[in-house]
Design a protein around this motif. Structure first.
Motif, PDB file in Angstrom:
ATOM      1  N   LEU A  12       0.818  -1.215   0.000  1.00  0.00           N
ATOM      2  CA  LEU A  12       0.000   0.000   0.000  1.00  0.00           C
ATOM      3  C   LEU A  12       0.850   1.263   0.000  1.00  0.00           C
ATOM      4  O   LEU A  12       0.431   2.288  -0.529  1.00  0.00           O
ATOM      5  CB  LEU A  12      -0.933   0.018   1.213  1.00  0.00           C
ATOM      6  N   ASP A  13       2.055   1.190   0.575  1.00  0.00           N
ATOM      7  CA  ASP A  13       2.924   2.370   0.598  1.00  0.00           C
ATOM      8  C   ASP A  13       3.938   2.375  -0.547  1.00  0.00           C
ATOM      9  O   ASP A  13       4.924   3.096  -0.508  1.00  0.00           O
ATOM     10  CB  ASP A  13       3.607   2.546   1.956  1.00  0.00           C
ATOM     11  N   GLY A  14       3.674   1.597  -1.591  1.00  0.00           N
ATOM     12  CA  GLY A  14       4.450   1.692  -2.823  1.00  0.00           C
ATOM     13  C   GLY A  14       5.725   0.881  -2.899  1.00  0.00           C
ATOM     14  O   GLY A  14       6.490   1.014  -3.844  1.00  0.00           O
ATOM     15  N   VAL A  15       5.967   0.008  -1.929  1.00  0.00           N
ATOM     16  CA  VAL A  15       7.198  -0.791  -1.918  1.00  0.00           C
ATOM     17  C   VAL A  15       7.038  -2.007  -2.831  1.00  0.00           C
ATOM     18  O   VAL A  15       6.027  -2.712  -2.775  1.00  0.00           O
ATOM     19  CB  VAL A  15       7.556  -1.241  -0.479  1.00  0.00           C
ATOM     20  N   ILE A  16       8.065  -2.230  -3.668  1.00  0.00           N
ATOM     21  CA  ILE A  16       8.070  -3.405  -4.546  1.00  0.00           C
ATOM     22  C   ILE A  16       9.271  -4.308  -4.269  1.00  0.00           C
ATOM     23  O   ILE A  16       9.460  -5.318  -4.936  1.00  0.00           O
ATOM     24  CB  ILE A  16       8.042  -3.003  -6.040  1.00  0.00           C
ATOM     25  N   GLU A  17      10.052  -3.967  -3.266  1.00  0.00           N
ATOM     26  CA  GLU A  17      11.282  -4.709  -2.985  1.00  0.00           C
ATOM     27  C   GLU A  17      10.997  -6.084  -2.389  1.00  0.00           C
ATOM     28  O   GLU A  17      10.239  -6.220  -1.441  1.00  0.00           O
ATOM     29  CB  GLU A  17      12.171  -3.913  -2.020  1.00  0.00           C
ATOM     30  N   ASP A  18      11.607  -7.097  -2.973  1.00  0.00           N
ATOM     31  CA  ASP A  18      11.672  -8.455  -2.448  1.00  0.00           C
ATOM     32  C   ASP A  18      10.339  -9.072  -2.009  1.00  0.00           C
ATOM     33  O   ASP A  18      10.251  -9.611  -0.912  1.00  0.00           O
ATOM     34  CB  ASP A  18      12.681  -8.495  -1.296  1.00  0.00           C
ATOM     35  N   PRO A  19       9.332  -9.047  -2.861  1.00  0.00           N
ATOM     36  CA  PRO A  19       8.068  -9.665  -2.462  1.00  0.00           C
ATOM     37  C   PRO A  19       8.188 -11.178  -2.301  1.00  0.00           C
ATOM     38  O   PRO A  19       7.423 -11.785  -1.551  1.00  0.00           O
ATOM     39  CB  PRO A  19       7.113  -9.311  -3.596  1.00  0.00           C
ATOM     40  N   GLY A  20       9.181 -11.778  -2.967  1.00  0.00           N
ATOM     41  CA  GLY A  20       9.334 -13.229  -2.912  1.00  0.00           C
ATOM     42  C   GLY A  20      10.281 -13.747  -1.852  1.00  0.00           C
ATOM     43  O   GLY A  20      10.343 -14.946  -1.599  1.00  0.00           O
ATOM     44  N   GLY A  21      11.063 -12.876  -1.240  1.00  0.00           N
ATOM     45  CA  GLY A  21      11.937 -13.285  -0.146  1.00  0.00           C
ATOM     46  C   GLY A  21      13.299 -13.810  -0.546  1.00  0.00           C
ATOM     47  O   GLY A  21      13.974 -14.440   0.254  1.00  0.00           O
ATOM     48  N   SER A  22      13.746 -13.535  -1.772  1.00  0.00           N
ATOM     49  CA  SER A  22      15.045 -14.057  -2.214  1.00  0.00           C
ATOM     50  C   SER A  22      16.179 -13.047  -2.055  1.00  0.00           C
ATOM     51  O   SER A  22      17.330 -13.369  -2.309  1.00  0.00           O
ATOM     52  CB  SER A  22      14.961 -14.514  -3.670  1.00  0.00           C
ATOM     53  N   GLU A  23      15.843 -11.823  -1.645  1.00  0.00           N
ATOM     54  CA  GLU A  23      16.871 -10.805  -1.448  1.00  0.00           C
ATOM     55  C   GLU A  23      17.103 -10.630   0.056  1.00  0.00           C
ATOM     56  O   GLU A  23      16.429 -11.250   0.864  1.00  0.00           O
ATOM     57  CB  GLU A  23      16.422  -9.476  -2.088  1.00  0.00           C
ATOM     58  N   ASP A  24      18.010  -9.782   0.422  1.00  0.00           N
ATOM     59  CA  ASP A  24      18.315  -9.567   1.831  1.00  0.00           C
ATOM     60  C   ASP A  24      17.594  -8.309   2.327  1.00  0.00           C
ATOM     61  O   ASP A  24      18.220  -7.340   2.732  1.00  0.00           O
ATOM     62  CB  ASP A  24      19.838  -9.442   2.017  1.00  0.00           C
ATOM     63  N   PHE A  25      16.263  -8.345   2.293  1.00  0.00           N
ATOM     64  CA  PHE A  25      15.427  -7.221   2.718  1.00  0.00           C
ATOM     65  C   PHE A  25      14.697  -7.644   3.990  1.00  0.00           C
ATOM     66  O   PHE A  25      14.189  -8.762   4.073  1.00  0.00           O
ATOM     67  CB  PHE A  25      14.439  -6.881   1.591  1.00  0.00           C
ATOM     68  N   LYS A  26      14.634  -6.757   4.975  1.00  0.00           N
ATOM     69  CA  LYS A  26      14.079  -7.132   6.275  1.00  0.00           C
ATOM     70  C   LYS A  26      12.629  -7.616   6.200  1.00  0.00           C
ATOM     71  O   LYS A  26      12.188  -8.365   7.050  1.00  0.00           O
ATOM     72  CB  LYS A  26      14.238  -6.002   7.288  1.00  0.00           C
TER      73      LYS A  26
END
Length: 188
Positions: A12-26
């Motif tokens: 909802l706040d516009g984030v598209i980072e790592d929706p699948g969980g394969s990156e190192d995003f918290k």
């Protein structure tokens, strides 16, 4: 003539980072906290099956090239077989079959690609590339699968643009656990 179709999982706040969980995003894997339901899954499968080519930025390309070649099934087979174009000055395209590297002026390369590919050119992820495509008015359709979550941080779909970009909603529906599918085209 090719049509650039951007497709994104987005909070909802516009984030598209790592929706699948394969990156190192918290918050990696955040999209898996919600069911898309059968209708949402069918939307993603149909979208991929309709695509004639895929256009990716370097980071997304490298992630996909690591994940998809070893997978099987209708979705994976389509991704692995279709022509892929990666915008990069550092990769050579050898990581994944049917890959062409686009390294020149973005607007020129994409205009040329749209002339060469007849049909849908699907762009997934690729935040930096998508922002440049939007800035240069090269997106023909924007498909957002909006998940009911606020992440508070992460790469955002929309960056700063020089001019306002007006869009027209052409379709919308809610699937699964309140996931909204919204399809936009440029208003002009």
């Amino acid at each position: 003539m090719g049509k650039i179709v951007v497709t994104e999982f987005i909070s909802l706040d516009g984030v598209i980072e790592d929706p699948g969980g394969s990156e190192d995003f918290k918050h990696g894997g955040w999209s898996f906290q919600f069911s898309r339901g059968d209708e949402g899954d069918k939307f993603k499968l149909d979208e991929t099956m309709e695509a004639d080519a895929q256009l990716l930025g370097r980071v997304t390309y490298q992630g996909f090239a690591e994940a998809w070649p070893s997978r099987e099934g209708e979705f994976a087979d389509k991704l692995n077989e279709m022509p892929k174009y990666v915008v990069s000055s550092t990769v050579d395209g050898s990581e994944w079959n049917n890959t062409t590297v686009l390294g020149g002026d973005l607007a020129e390369e994409i205009s040329k690609l749209k002339q060469e590919v007849d049909g849908m050119i699907l762009v997934a992820g690729s935040a930096q590339l998508v922002q440049a495509l939007i800035e240069n008015d090269l997106v023909d359709e924007l498909r957002l699968m909006v998940f009911p979550v606020v992440l508070g941080s992460g790469k955002r779909l929309f960056g700063d643009v020089d001019d306002m970009k007006s869009l027209r909603l052409t379709d919308s529906k809610t699937v699964g656990d309140g996931v909204a599918i919204m399809i936009y085209e440029p208003a002009s």
